[in-house]
Scaffold this active site. Structure first.
Site, PDB file in Angstrom:
ATOM      1  N   ARG A  61      92.857  44.973 -28.690  1.00  0.00           N
ATOM      2  CA  ARG A  61      93.895  45.810 -28.512  1.00  0.00           C
ATOM      3  C   ARG A  61      93.206  47.324 -27.812  1.00  0.00           C
ATOM      4  O   ARG A  61      95.007  47.576 -27.673  1.00  0.00           O
ATOM      5  CB  ARG A  61      94.058  46.102 -30.324  1.00  0.00           C
ATOM      6  CG  ARG A  61      95.909  47.366 -30.134  1.00  0.00           C
ATOM      7  CD  ARG A  61      96.295  46.575 -31.588  1.00  0.00           C
ATOM      8  NE  ARG A  61      97.266  47.762 -31.853  1.00  0.00           N
ATOM      9  CZ  ARG A  61      97.802  48.763 -33.048  1.00  0.00           C
ATOM     10  NH1 ARG A  61      96.820  49.053 -33.745  1.00  0.00           N
ATOM     11  NH2 ARG A  61      98.974  49.341 -32.517  1.00  0.00           N
ATOM     12  N   HIS A  65      95.332  49.794 -25.335  1.00  0.00           N
ATOM     13  CA  HIS A  65      95.790  50.779 -25.540  1.00  0.00           C
ATOM     14  C   HIS A  65      95.213  52.082 -24.511  1.00  0.00           C
ATOM     15  O   HIS A  65      95.685  53.564 -24.540  1.00  0.00           O
ATOM     16  CB  HIS A  65      95.726  51.419 -27.265  1.00  0.00           C
ATOM     17  CG  HIS A  65      96.572  50.857 -27.656  1.00  0.00           C
ATOM     18  ND1 HIS A  65      96.898  51.596 -29.767  1.00  0.00           N
ATOM     19  CD2 HIS A  65      97.729  50.360 -27.911  1.00  0.00           C
ATOM     20  CE1 HIS A  65      97.641  51.018 -30.085  1.00  0.00           C
ATOM     21  NE2 HIS A  65      98.103  49.884 -29.667  1.00  0.00           N
ATOM     22  N   ASP A  66      93.984  51.710 -24.296  1.00  0.00           N
ATOM     23  CA  ASP A  66      93.461  52.730 -23.397  1.00  0.00           C
ATOM     24  C   ASP A  66      94.520  52.295 -22.100  1.00  0.00           C
ATOM     25  O   ASP A  66      94.312  53.646 -21.117  1.00  0.00           O
ATOM     26  CB  ASP A  66      92.211  51.998 -23.188  1.00  0.00           C
ATOM     27  CG  ASP A  66      91.234  52.262 -21.503  1.00  0.00           C
ATOM     28  OD1 ASP A  66      91.574  53.255 -21.826  1.00  0.00           O
ATOM     29  OD2 ASP A  66      90.555  52.116 -21.002  1.00  0.00           O
ATOM     30  N   GLY A  71      96.095  55.596 -17.771  1.00  0.00           N
ATOM     31  CA  GLY A  71      95.479  54.354 -17.315  1.00  0.00           C
ATOM     32  C   GLY A  71      94.166  53.534 -18.247  1.00  0.00           C
ATOM     33  O   GLY A  71      93.611  54.184 -18.869  1.00  0.00           O
ATOM     34  N   ASP A  73      90.671  54.227 -18.875  1.00  0.00           N
ATOM     35  CA  ASP A  73      89.764  55.206 -19.170  1.00  0.00           C
ATOM     36  C   ASP A  73      88.619  55.773 -19.859  1.00  0.00           C
ATOM     37  O   ASP A  73      88.512  56.776 -20.021  1.00  0.00           O
ATOM     38  CB  ASP A  73      90.693  56.798 -18.192  1.00  0.00           C
ATOM     39  CG  ASP A  73      91.469  56.295 -18.978  1.00  0.00           C
ATOM     40  OD1 ASP A  73      91.369  56.104 -20.013  1.00  0.00           O
ATOM     41  OD2 ASP A  73      91.580  57.725 -18.309  1.00  0.00           O
ATOM     42  N   SER A  75      89.858  57.317 -22.404  1.00  0.00           N
ATOM     43  CA  SER A  75      90.346  58.271 -22.585  1.00  0.00           C
ATOM     44  C   SER A  75      90.835  57.896 -24.446  1.00  0.00           C
ATOM     45  O   SER A  75      90.344  58.461 -25.085  1.00  0.00           O
ATOM     46  CB  SER A  75      92.070  58.955 -22.217  1.00  0.00           C
ATOM     47  OG  SER A  75      92.662  57.700 -21.999  1.00  0.00           O
ATOM     48  N   ASN A  93      98.019  55.105 -33.079  1.00  0.00           N
ATOM     49  CA  ASN A  93      96.906  53.911 -33.353  1.00  0.00           C
ATOM     50  C   ASN A  93      96.391  54.792 -34.567  1.00  0.00           C
ATOM     51  O   ASN A  93      95.214  54.819 -35.523  1.00  0.00           O
ATOM     52  CB  ASN A  93      95.737  55.184 -31.823  1.00  0.00           C
ATOM     53  CG  ASN A  93      95.993  55.183 -30.708  1.00  0.00           C
ATOM     54  OD1 ASN A  93      96.245  53.637 -30.664  1.00  0.00           O
ATOM     55  ND2 ASN A  93      95.535  55.748 -29.885  1.00  0.00           N
ATOM     56  N   PRO A 164     104.522  50.975 -26.350  1.00  0.00           N
ATOM     57  CA  PRO A 164     106.205  50.587 -27.460  1.00  0.00           C
ATOM     58  C   PRO A 164     106.008  50.554 -29.463  1.00  0.00           C
ATOM     59  O   PRO A 164     104.489  50.263 -29.616  1.00  0.00           O
ATOM     60  CB  PRO A 164     106.714  49.768 -26.928  1.00  0.00           C
ATOM     61  CG  PRO A 164     105.688  49.518 -25.779  1.00  0.00           C
ATOM     62  CD  PRO A 164     104.396  50.053 -25.771  1.00  0.00           C
ATOM     63  N   HIS A 194      98.966  38.657 -29.555  1.00  0.00           N
ATOM     64  CA  HIS A 194      99.795  38.762 -31.261  1.00  0.00           C
ATOM     65  C   HIS A 194     100.032  37.323 -31.712  1.00  0.00           C
ATOM     66  O   HIS A 194      99.737  37.296 -32.596  1.00  0.00           O
ATOM     67  CB  HIS A 194     101.007  38.623 -31.074  1.00  0.00           C
ATOM     68  CG  HIS A 194     100.820  40.812 -31.127  1.00  0.00           C
ATOM     69  ND1 HIS A 194     102.264  41.622 -31.019  1.00  0.00           N
ATOM     70  CD2 HIS A 194     100.260  41.466 -30.399  1.00  0.00           C
ATOM     71  CE1 HIS A 194     102.265  42.904 -30.921  1.00  0.00           C
ATOM     72  NE2 HIS A 194     100.658  42.794 -30.653  1.00  0.00           N
ATOM     73  N   THR A 195      98.732  36.439 -30.728  1.00  0.00           N
ATOM     74  CA  THR A 195      98.403  35.726 -31.567  1.00  0.00           C
ATOM     75  C   THR A 195      97.555  35.815 -32.474  1.00  0.00           C
ATOM     76  O   THR A 195      96.982  34.071 -33.749  1.00  0.00           O
ATOM     77  CB  THR A 195      97.932  34.524 -30.720  1.00  0.00           C
ATOM     78  OG1 THR A 195      97.245  33.473 -31.020  1.00  0.00           O
ATOM     79  CG2 THR A 195      96.610  34.772 -29.599  1.00  0.00           C
ATOM     80  N   ASP A 241     100.476  36.056 -36.155  1.00  0.00           N
ATOM     81  CA  ASP A 241     100.708  35.056 -36.239  1.00  0.00           C
ATOM     82  C   ASP A 241     100.047  34.143 -36.905  1.00  0.00           C
ATOM     83  O   ASP A 241      99.144  33.723 -37.527  1.00  0.00           O
ATOM     84  CB  ASP A 241      99.879  34.679 -34.765  1.00  0.00           C
ATOM     85  CG  ASP A 241      99.896  33.001 -34.599  1.00  0.00           C
ATOM     86  OD1 ASP A 241     100.461  32.593 -35.331  1.00  0.00           O
ATOM     87  OD2 ASP A 241      99.051  31.914 -33.950  1.00  0.00           O
ATOM     88  N   ASP A 249      95.919  31.192 -29.320  1.00  0.00           N
ATOM     89  CA  ASP A 249      96.291  29.542 -28.740  1.00  0.00           C
ATOM     90  C   ASP A 249      97.306  30.249 -28.850  1.00  0.00           C
ATOM     91  O   ASP A 249      97.771  31.824 -28.605  1.00  0.00           O
ATOM     92  CB  ASP A 249      96.222  28.800 -29.758  1.00  0.00           C
ATOM     93  CG  ASP A 249      96.764  28.767 -31.418  1.00  0.00           C
ATOM     94  OD1 ASP A 249      97.201  29.922 -31.557  1.00  0.00           O
ATOM     95  OD2 ASP A 249      96.493  28.730 -32.546  1.00  0.00           O
TER      96      ASP A 249
END
Ligand code: HEM
Ligand SMILES: *[C@@H]1O[C@H](CO)[C@@H](O)[C@H](O)[C@H]1NC(C)=O
Ligand SMILES: *[C@@H]1O[C@H](CO)[C@@H](O)[C@H](O)[C@H]1NC(C)=O
Length: 322
Positions: A61, A65-66, A71, A73, A75, A93, A164, A194-195, A241, A249
């Site tokens: 994740r 989120h980076d 982009g 980087d 950050s 976060n 989102p 999200h598995t 999941d 999977d």
């Protein structure tokens, strides 16, 4: 100043291929000058996941989120300082993003074997891949040569259309991905991440108490983990999941077909008549289709370029600029 000689085949070949070779040299330089890079990272990630299987999800994740905030980087790795407002306190976060200590361990191990050449953003991309592999998912070649940002982008990270939210609608999800140069197909494939991993009650309360598009017994079981009123048990966890929360999977997509997604935004991918229903069914029935699309889409996500272009540095410590 164009002369006829400038269109000679030799010169043309030079113009076309030289940038390609330079680009490849960036990636290959690591293999050549630092053969220990990949085994070093794989080893630290393996140890972290042996200690806690969920860590693989948390590390994957971090790469997402980076890349979605200005982009890829790194950050999102910067801490608060007098000149930097950390993305770690932005809504997606705060009390949620984790794994920063593992990234620190990886960075110091990498600095020992090849000082000053591997960016934190590349480390996030390799670490995401290794997490997926260790939890049973596919291998892919990680593109390299990213630079680390010189600042953090709190306001961007905190804005609802950048990363989102858990209650986003399908159209909001599609347009957020579009804003990042990613298609609806990329959205569904990448959502397959999200598995693995966990979500907090604060992110699924509304879904299990108020939504219609949720299996009743599944909602009831999760209500046991997540009290109805805001502020009660907000950080209680449930798997994204439930069928196999530490295995990479395609069972996540099967859960969507059963209306057993823990987040509203997950179930939006299969909401009875939406444009992504068919693709969810394909991934649920054909694990290979999911795996091959996931690989292509995560490479594409890892290619999202920072607005600052090539300006940037290779941080010595991922938490602060040099
Ligand atoms: C498309 C829109 C997405 C939304 C709305 C979304 C939302 C969320 C939310 C709300 C959580 C739970 C966080 C918490 O409760 O603390 C979560 C967890 C997670 N997300 Fe997403 N996500 C999205 C896409 C992605 C993508 C593209 C990836 C990776 C490629 C990803 C990887 C993960 C992982 C692995 C976790 C579990 C982390 C852990 O257990 O520490 N997500 N996501
Ligand atoms: C971050 O966004 C939330 C809304 O999603 C808002 O309530 C909050 O004030 C924002 N934080 C800052 C410091 O701007
Ligand atoms: C999502 O949740 C936030 C805060 O919990 C709320 O302000 C917003 O209106 C919700 N959006 C939707 C689409 O329900």
């Amino acid at each position: 100043m164009a002369s006829s000689s400038s269109s000679s085949p030799l010169l043309l070949a030079l113009f076309v291929f030289l940038p390609l070779f330079i680009g490849m040299a960036n990636a290959n330089a690591y293999y050549k000058s630092c053969p220990q890079l990949f085994p070093t990272i794989r080893g630290v990630v393996q140890n972290a996941i042996n200690k806690e299987a969920r860590m693989g999800a948390s590390l994957l994740r971090l790469h997402f989120h980076d890349c979605f905030v200005n982009g890829c980087d790194a950050s999102n790795l910067l801490d608060d300082s007098s000149s930097i407002k950390s993305e770690k306190n932005a809504v997606p976060n705060k009390n949620s993003a984790r794994g920063f200590e593992v990234i620190d361990q990886i960075k110091s191990a990498v600095e020992k074997v090849c000082p000053g050449v591997v960016s934190c953003a590349d480390i996030l991309a390799i670490t995401a891949r290794d997490s997926v592999v260790i939890l049973g998912g596919p291998e892919w070649d990680v593109k390299l040569g990213r630079k680390d940002s010189m600042t953090a982008y709190f306001a961007l990270a905190n804005a609802t259309n950048t990363i989102p939210a858990a209650n986003a609608s399908l159209s909001a999800l599609i347009s957020s991905f579009q804003n990042h140069g990613l298609s609806t197909r990329d959205l569904v494939a990448l959502y397959g991440a999200h598995t693995i991993g966990q979500a907090r009650c604060t992110n699924f309360r509304q879904h299990i108490y108020q939504d219609k598009n949720v299996d009743a017994s599944f909602a009831k079981a999760n209500q046991g983990k997540c009290p109805r009123n805001n502020g009660n048990g907000d950080n209680n966890l449930a798997p994204l999941d439930a069928q196999s929360p530490t295995k990479f999977d395609n069972t996540y997509f099967k859960s969507l077909l059963n209306r057993q997604a823990i987040l509203h935004s997950d179930q939006e991918l299969y909401n009875g008549g939406g444009s992504t229903d068919t693709l969810v069914r394909t991934y649920a029935n054909n694990p290979q289709a999911f795996i091959s699309d996931f690989k292509a889409s995560i490479i594409k996500m890892g290619d999202i370029k920072p607005s600052s272009g090539s300006k940037g540095q290779i941080r010595k410590n991922c938490r602060r600029i040099n």
